[in-house]
Design a protein around this motif. Structure first.
Motif, PDB file in Angstrom:
ATOM      1  N   THR A   1    -100.839  49.330 -60.270  1.00  0.00           N
ATOM      2  CA  THR A   1    -101.421  50.323 -61.174  1.00  0.00           C
ATOM      3  C   THR A   1    -101.714  51.590 -60.372  1.00  0.00           C
ATOM      4  OG1 THR A   1    -102.424  48.537 -62.438  1.00  0.00           O
ATOM      5  CG2 THR A   1    -103.270  50.746 -62.855  1.00  0.00           C
TER       6      THR A   1
ATOM      7  N   ARG B   1     -97.814  38.598 -65.662  1.00  0.00           N
ATOM      8  CA  ARG B   1     -98.845  39.498 -65.138  1.00  0.00           C
ATOM      9  C   ARG B   1     -99.980  39.459 -66.152  1.00  0.00           C
ATOM     10  NH1 ARG B   1    -100.438  44.932 -65.512  1.00  0.00           N
ATOM     11  NH2 ARG B   1    -100.994  45.931 -63.538  1.00  0.00           N
TER      12      ARG B   1
ATOM     13  N   ARG C   1    -109.624  42.949 -68.993  1.00  0.00           N
ATOM     14  CA  ARG C   1    -110.360  44.219 -68.900  1.00  0.00           C
ATOM     15  C   ARG C   1    -111.621  44.171 -69.748  1.00  0.00           C
ATOM     16  NH1 ARG C   1    -107.403  49.180 -71.548  1.00  0.00           N
ATOM     17  NH2 ARG C   1    -108.930  48.898 -73.192  1.00  0.00           N
TER      18      ARG C   1
HETATM   19  C1  SIN Z   1    -102.596  47.823 -66.069  1.00  0.00           C
HETATM   20  O1  SIN Z   1    -101.965  47.009 -66.765  1.00  0.00           O
HETATM   21  O2  SIN Z   1    -102.403  47.925 -64.870  1.00  0.00           O
HETATM   22  C2  SIN Z   1    -103.580  48.767 -66.703  1.00  0.00           C
HETATM   23  C3  SIN Z   1    -104.006  48.324 -68.048  1.00  0.00           C
HETATM   24  C4  SIN Z   1    -104.785  49.387 -68.794  1.00  0.00           C
HETATM   25  O3  SIN Z   1    -104.180  50.372 -69.239  1.00  0.00           O
HETATM   26  O4  SIN Z   1    -105.991  49.268 -68.947  1.00  0.00           O
END
Ligand code: SIN
Length: 312
Positions: A144, A281, A285
Motif C-alpha cells: 500500500t 490478501r 480496517r
Molecule cells: C489496501 O488494500 O491496501 C488499502 C485498503 C483501503 O483503501 O482502505
C-alpha cells in the motif's frame, strides 16, 4: 533519517515526508497515556505510522482504536461483509469487495487513473483515521502506498495555492466511474443511498492547523463554480501533484502488520498488482469518526446526500 524515542516508543521515519515505523509497543493491551500521546505526535508529523508483529483479533483492534477516538461502523453502506459480531470491521479482500459491490467493481475502480483516496470522503464527516491490520498477505506484491497531502500543498506555487484556497469540490461515492449507471450492486447502493458532499479543496487540519490538499481521484467529481473543462484540467494537475513520488511511502505488509493513518493529511493507494496472480490478501480496517472539514475561509463542508457517520 535517524530513529527517535518518544516516551519509550521508537519512531523510525521511512521517507522524507511520509510514514514512520513504530516499535516498542504492544497494541493488543491497553496503552499507557504517554504511549498514546507519542503515537499521536508521530501521526501528526508522519501522517501514517506502521507497526509490525502485532497479534490483534477483531476485538483487540477495535479496543486499540477506541483509545484514539470513536470507532465507526465498518462502512456507510448496508449489507456489508462485516464479520459476525463486529460491525466496526471492514474486511478488505477481493472476495469481500465482490460481495459488497458486485464482481465488476474492482476492475472499474481504476477507470479514472490510480485510485488514490482518503477513506469515504463523500461523507459530510469523513473518518479522521483508519487502522488497517494484515491477516493474509501475498508472498510478494500487494504493498500500500501513502502520500502526504500537506507536503503536496506546500509544494505548489504561491499563486496556485492562493487560487485553490478559495475553491470547493463535490465528492461522490462512485464518482470515478459514474457508478450510478452501473447494473451491479454498486449502482444500486449509489442510486438508493447516494453519498455526496461539498468539501473545501484545501482543508485546514483540525489538530495541526496545516493546510492540506483535500481532493482525490477516487471520489472528487468536480470543482464547483468552474466550468467542467476548467475543473477537469485543474483536478488533473492536483491529482498529479498529490502522487509525486517524493511525498509518498510504500509499505510492504507482513501478517500482523498494522498501518494507522490520518485521512486528513494522507491519501493511500490500494495495490492492483496481485489480483492477476491469484494470491490471497485479507486485511481488516476500522475507522475513527471524523469532524466536518473546514476550509481556509473558515467555512464548513456541506452535505448533498448522506447522514453523519458516527459510532457503531
Ligand atoms: C489496501 O488494500 O491496501 C488499502 C485498503 C483501503 O483503501 O482502505
Amino acid at each position: 533519517m535517524t530513529a527517535a524515542v518518544d516516551a519509550g516508543v521508537h519512531i523510525e521515519p521511512l521517507s522524507g515526508w511520509t510514514g514512520a515505523l513504530i516499535s516498542g509497543v504492544n497494541l493488543s493491551a491497553p496503552l499507557a497515556g504517554n504511549e498514546i500521546e507519542a503515537i499521536r505526535r508521530a501521526l501528526l508529523q508522519w501522517k501514517v505510522v506502521f507497526f509490525r508483529g502485532q497479534t490483534l483479533d477483531h476485538a483487540q483492534q477495535i479496543a486499540f482504536g477506541e483509545q484514539f477516538g470513536e470507532v465507526t461502523p465498518g462502512h456507510p453502506y448496508e449489507g456489508d461483509t462485516a464479520p459476525a459480531g463486529f460491525p466496526e470491521i471492514h474486511t478488505v479482500s477481493p472476495a469481500a469487495y465482490d460481495q459488497r459491490y458486485g464482481a465488476g467493481y474492482r476492475k472499474k475502480q481504476g477507470a479514472n487513473g490510480p485510485g488514490w483516496h482518503a477513506d469515504v470522503t463523500p461523507l459530510i464527516n469523513p473518518p479522521s483515521h483508519s487502522i488497517l491490520r494484515a491477516e493474509v498477505v501475498p508472498p510478494f506484491g500487494g504493498d500500500t502506498q501513502f502520500s502526504n497531502v500537506a507536503a503536496a500543498y506546500q509544494g505548489l506555487s504561491a499563486p496556485l495555492r492562493a487560487l485553490i484556497d478559495g475553491l470547493r469540490a463535490e465528492h461522490r461515492f462512485g464518482a470515478n466511474f459514474a457508478a450510478e449507471r452501473s447494473s451491479e450492486k454498486i449502482g444500486e447502493h449509489v442510486r438508493t443511498n447516494p453519498l455526496a458532499s461539498i468539501h473545501p479543496v484545501v482543508r485546514v487540519h483540525p489538530e495541526s492547523g496545516e493546510r492540506v490538499l483535500y481532493v482525490n481521484p477516487s471520489f472528487t467529481r468536480q470543482i464547483v463554480d468552474l466550468s467542467p473543462r476548467e475543473s477537469r484540467h485543474l483536478l488533473d494537475l492536483l491529482f498529479e501533484e498529490l502522487a509525486r513520488p517524493e511525498y509518498t511511502v510504500r509499505f510492504k505488509w507482513e501478517p500482523g502488520s498494522v498501518a494507522f493513518w490520518d485521512n486528513r493529511a494522507v491519501l493511500h493507494l490500494a495495490p492492483r498488482d496481485v489480483e492477476h496472480l491469484g494470491h490471497d490478501r485479507v486485511l481488516h480496517r476500522i475507522t475513527l469518526a471524523g469532524d466536518v472539514p473546514v476550509g481556509v475561509d473558515g467555512r464548513e463542508s456541506e452535505s448533498i446526500s448522506g447522514a453523519r457517520f458516527g459510532a457503531a
